[in-house]
Design a protein around this motif. Structure first.
Motif, mmCIF file in Angstrom:
data_model
loop_
_atom_site.group_PDB
_atom_site.id
_atom_site.type_symbol
_atom_site.label_atom_id
_atom_site.label_comp_id
_atom_site.label_asym_id
_atom_site.label_seq_id
_atom_site.Cartn_x
_atom_site.Cartn_y
_atom_site.Cartn_z
ATOM 1 N N CYS A 113 9.171 -11.598 -2.559
ATOM 2 C CA CYS A 113 9.193 -11.454 -4.019
ATOM 3 C C CYS A 113 7.792 -11.201 -4.557
ATOM 4 O O CYS A 113 7.594 -10.397 -5.471
ATOM 5 N N ALA A 114 6.807 -11.872 -3.973
ATOM 6 C CA ALA A 114 5.427 -11.654 -4.403
ATOM 7 C C ALA A 114 4.998 -10.220 -4.132
ATOM 8 O O ALA A 114 4.328 -9.579 -4.957
ATOM 9 N N ALA A 115 5.380 -9.685 -2.974
ATOM 10 C CA ALA A 115 5.013 -8.311 -2.635
ATOM 11 C C ALA A 115 5.680 -7.321 -3.578
ATOM 12 O O ALA A 115 5.050 -6.372 -4.064
ATOM 13 N N GLU A 116 6.971 -7.537 -3.848
ATOM 14 C CA GLU A 116 7.669 -6.590 -4.708
ATOM 15 C C GLU A 116 7.155 -6.641 -6.146
ATOM 16 O O GLU A 116 7.007 -5.596 -6.788
ATOM 17 N N THR A 117 6.881 -7.817 -6.664
ATOM 18 C CA THR A 117 6.338 -7.891 -8.022
ATOM 19 C C THR A 117 4.935 -7.298 -8.082
ATOM 20 O O THR A 117 4.526 -6.765 -9.122
ATOM 21 N N THR A 118 4.188 -7.362 -6.984
ATOM 22 C CA THR A 118 2.885 -6.700 -6.941
ATOM 23 C C THR A 118 3.049 -5.186 -7.049
ATOM 24 O O THR A 118 2.292 -4.507 -7.755
ATOM 25 N N ILE A 119 4.059 -4.647 -6.367
ATOM 26 C CA ILE A 119 4.360 -3.212 -6.469
ATOM 27 C C ILE A 119 4.786 -2.866 -7.890
ATOM 28 O O ILE A 119 4.355 -1.861 -8.467
ATOM 29 N N LEU A 120 5.643 -3.690 -8.478
ATOM 30 C CA LEU A 120 6.111 -3.428 -9.841
ATOM 31 C C LEU A 120 4.976 -3.517 -10.852
ATOM 32 O O LEU A 120 4.937 -2.746 -11.826
ATOM 33 N N SER A 121 4.053 -4.439 -10.640
ATOM 34 C CA SER A 121 2.923 -4.549 -11.568
ATOM 35 C C SER A 121 2.050 -3.307 -11.500
ATOM 36 O O SER A 121 1.491 -2.866 -12.515
ATOM 37 N N TYR A 122 1.922 -2.724 -10.311
ATOM 38 C CA TYR A 122 1.170 -1.462 -10.190
ATOM 39 C C TYR A 122 1.925 -0.334 -10.885
ATOM 40 O O TYR A 122 1.337 0.458 -11.639
ATOM 41 N N PHE A 123 3.229 -0.269 -10.664
ATOM 42 C CA PHE A 123 4.066 0.762 -11.281
ATOM 43 C C PHE A 123 3.975 0.699 -12.804
ATOM 44 O O PHE A 123 4.015 1.733 -13.482
ATOM 45 N N ALA A 124 3.835 -0.509 -13.349
ATOM 46 C CA ALA A 124 3.815 -0.692 -14.809
ATOM 47 C C ALA A 124 2.479 -0.337 -15.449
ATOM 48 O O ALA A 124 2.406 -0.239 -16.688
ATOM 49 N N ASP A 174 0.826 -1.208 0.000
ATOM 50 C CA ASP A 174 0.000 0.000 0.000
ATOM 51 C C ASP A 174 0.860 1.258 0.000
ATOM 52 O O ASP A 174 0.589 2.216 -0.740
ATOM 53 N N GLU A 175 1.882 1.261 0.846
ATOM 54 C CA GLU A 175 2.694 2.477 0.978
ATOM 55 C C GLU A 175 3.573 2.714 -0.250
ATOM 56 O O GLU A 175 3.786 3.857 -0.647
ATOM 57 N N TRP A 176 4.087 1.647 -0.865
ATOM 58 C CA TRP A 176 4.854 1.840 -2.094
ATOM 59 C C TRP A 176 3.952 2.314 -3.234
ATOM 60 O O TRP A 176 4.326 3.199 -4.021
ATOM 61 N N ASP A 177 2.756 1.770 -3.324
ATOM 62 C CA ASP A 177 1.814 2.247 -4.347
ATOM 63 C C ASP A 177 1.490 3.727 -4.128
ATOM 64 O O ASP A 177 1.422 4.508 -5.083
ATOM 65 N N ALA A 178 1.286 4.101 -2.864
ATOM 66 C CA ALA A 178 0.990 5.497 -2.551
ATOM 67 C C ALA A 178 2.173 6.404 -2.885
ATOM 68 O O ALA A 178 1.998 7.538 -3.359
ATOM 69 N N THR A 193 -1.717 3.961 -16.522
ATOM 70 C CA THR A 193 -2.343 5.138 -15.907
ATOM 71 C C THR A 193 -1.641 5.595 -14.635
ATOM 72 O O THR A 193 -2.051 6.580 -14.019
ATOM 73 N N VAL A 194 -0.586 4.900 -14.242
ATOM 74 C CA VAL A 194 0.107 5.183 -12.982
ATOM 75 C C VAL A 194 1.389 5.961 -13.250
ATOM 76 O O VAL A 194 2.070 5.725 -14.245
ATOM 77 N N GLY A 195 1.726 6.883 -12.361
ATOM 78 C CA GLY A 195 3.003 7.582 -12.437
ATOM 79 C C GLY A 195 2.941 8.977 -13.013
ATOM 80 O O GLY A 195 3.990 9.621 -13.174
#
Length: 542
Positions: free
Chosen positions: A308-319, A257-261, A322-324
């Motif tokens: 690894c699952a958490a980090e790839t979830t963050i990366l998938s959001y970053f990708a 949540d915090e990395w997405d934010a 509409t994000v960024g």
């Protein structure tokens, strides 16, 4: 409408974001300041400024260098609270970098402009005035201390990366997040020509998607009177204290949540730049495999862990396109690249996979550019950084087949400086041959440098792996593919070494070649720079 009526759409069209392309000299500002102060405890601010002015000038003069990647701690740039001090910021060393870049560009109007990347570190590197506003959560672990419901920082000892202190603001703490956001707004306003900035905030000592965990801090923590406790178990207590929902208990969802934010926040603050997400895979692992890995990111996790699952979830959001921010480009990078760990989870191969899989998508919103930083200096640590076999030896791969006398105890117990020569992989010796005159019991620190691979061989090995799978891979003995890459970050001392040894070629064993070829680090860097401008996406537009 006026642009359309005038037939001037190309002039009035929305400009492309600035993207980093080429080789960037990494300047770890705080580390270098510490070295200066150790040499002269009475050194003045003016002396420090003069040192970095000379360094920046030298780095910009190297034709292989596209710009600087400045790594600076938040507490260095913002030592005082802005509400109480008229001079709350110390911008000198960043201002100097941008001024030097502008000066070089003005003097070379026919050359590609040189640019600045910023890697700004909060977390353990947060200003004391911010920490003073946040109640400690140490009372959850230390008998006799009071814990307020608003507590928002905790003490971690034994973190593996250099830090300015051992107190870590919790990534969800509002005081910490608001202060960090206000600081970033100052950065965005002050440096409009910035080419890229690393997304950061819910982190520890660097911009990597990591925090203090069993993977990166002493286990257990021994600072509390309530008894020893591991970093991961501390997070379990903290999550239970701050999050009432069961969904957040025993998972990394709060960190996600915090990395997405943070990604969203950077997208709002910065415009027309490249936002960089830096891979790390050292979030807490509360169990092994119950958290799902996003579709398409399976190859990034050699082992299905929660981290690894958490980090790839963050990366998938970053990708997500509409994000960024609508005007920004995006890139991922790893800052832990060594020649012996090319297959590291969420390392160079993950950067390449994401860059390749998004290469045909619309730029800049859907393309994820690729960037890599060497883990350490290939000049100071040619064996550790550039040997194709791991050193110190990986205990899981000992005994080394090429050195049958090497035992697992040698690799696990002894520090690298004391590991005997018999445990050093043959690939780490000059020419790939164990010197017949070298006693096998010689400690690594006493092996003559001439017997080990030189910096030039280390650099070639790294570039061979770096460019492998790209359209220009054959230039460094790799297999040609279609992966695009944008930039490579190399430490400043390596650039200086290349400059000073530009006329001193050293024999290097190139992949597929029968005999050594004399080359210089400078010639390899200049070639690498040219190749990056050929394969980068979406193309030079700075």
């Amino acid at each position: 409408m006026l642009c359309a009526l005038a037939g001037a759409l190309p002039v009035c069209a929305k400009p492309l974001p600035r993207t980093p392309i080429g080789i960037y000299a990494v300047v770890p500002v705080d580390k270098e300041i510490a070295v200066l102060k150790e040499g002269d405890p009475n050194i003045t601010v003016a002396d420090v400024d003069a040192y970095f002015y000379e360094q920046y000038t030298e780095l910009f003069a190297n034709p292989a260098v596209s710009g600087l990647a400045l790594q600076i701690h938040w507490d260095t740039l913002n030592p005082y609270p802005p509400s109480d001090y008229p001079n709350a910021y110390y911008w000198d060393l960043v201002d100097l970098a941008f001024a030097e870049a502008e000066d070089w560009n003005l003097q070379h109007p026919d050359r590609t402009p040189k640019t600045i990347q910023l890697i700004l570190d909060p977390g353990f590197q947060s200003p004391q005035w911010v920490l003073d506003q946040i109640p400690s959560c140490d009372g959850l672990f230390d008998i006799g201390l009071t814990t307020l419901s608003t507590c928002g920082e905790v003490t971690f000892f034994g973190y593996s990366e250099p830090t300015d202190g051992n107190v870590l603001p919790l990534p969800w703490n509002a005081v910490y997040k608001n202060a960090w956001q206000a600081f970033l707004a100052q950065v965005a306003a002050r440096y409009p020509s910035l080419v890229s900035i690393a997304v950061d905030g819910p982190s520890a000592a660097s911009a990597e998607i990591t925090t203090a965990s069993n993977a990166d801090a002493n286990n257990p923590q021994k600072q509390f009177s309530g008894g020893d406790i591991s970093p991961n178990d501390m997070w379990l207590v903290l999550l239970g204290f701050h999050y009432p929902l069961p969904l957040y208990q025993g998972t990394d969802l709060a960190f996600i949540d915090e990395w997405d934010a943070a990604i969203d926040m950077y997208g709002k603050i910065f415009s027309s730049v490249t936002l960089v997400a830096t891979m790390g895979e050292k979030l807490p692992d509360f169990n092994n495999d119950t958290y799902p890995i996003p579709t398409g990111f399976g190859p990034d996790c050699q082992v299905h862990t929660m981290s690894c699952a958490a980090e790839t979830t963050i990366l998938s959001y970053f990708a997500e396109p509409t994000v960024g921010g609508a005007t920004n480009a995006k890139a991922t990078q790893t800052s832990s690249f060594t020649a012996s760990h090319a297959d590291l989870s969420l390392g160079i191969q993950s950067v390449k996979l994401l860059s390749l899989s998004t290469a045909q998508l619309p730029a800049p919103s859907a393309q994820i550019l690729g960037g890599i930083q060497f883990d350490q200096s290939f000049v100071q640590y040619p064996v550790n950084e550039g040997c194709t076999m791991a050193f110190p030896p990986d205990p899981s791969k000992v005994p080394n087949p090429s050195v049958p006398l090497c035992t697992q105890q040698d690799a696990e117990v002894k520090p690298s400086s004391e590991v005997q020569a018999l445990c050093v992989p043959v690939a780490c010796f000059a020419g790939g041959v164990y010197p017949s005159s070298l006693p096998i019991t010689t400690p690594f620190k006493k092996i003559p440098q001439k017997d080990l691979i030189p910096p030039e061989q280390a650099l070639y090995n790294l570039l061979n792996i770096y460019f492998d799978g790209t359209p220009v891979a054959s230039s460094f003995g790799g297999t040609t593919g279609s992966t695009p890459l944008n930039y490579l970050q190399i430490f400043a001392e390596d650039i200086v070494y290349a400059t000073n040894h530009a006329q001193a070629p050293v024999p290097v064993i190139e992949k597929g070649q029968a005999s050594p070829v004399p080359v210089t680090a400078q010639s390899m860097l200049e070639l690498a720079s040219q190749l990056l401008f050929q394969i980068a996406e979406p193309g030079p537009n700075n």
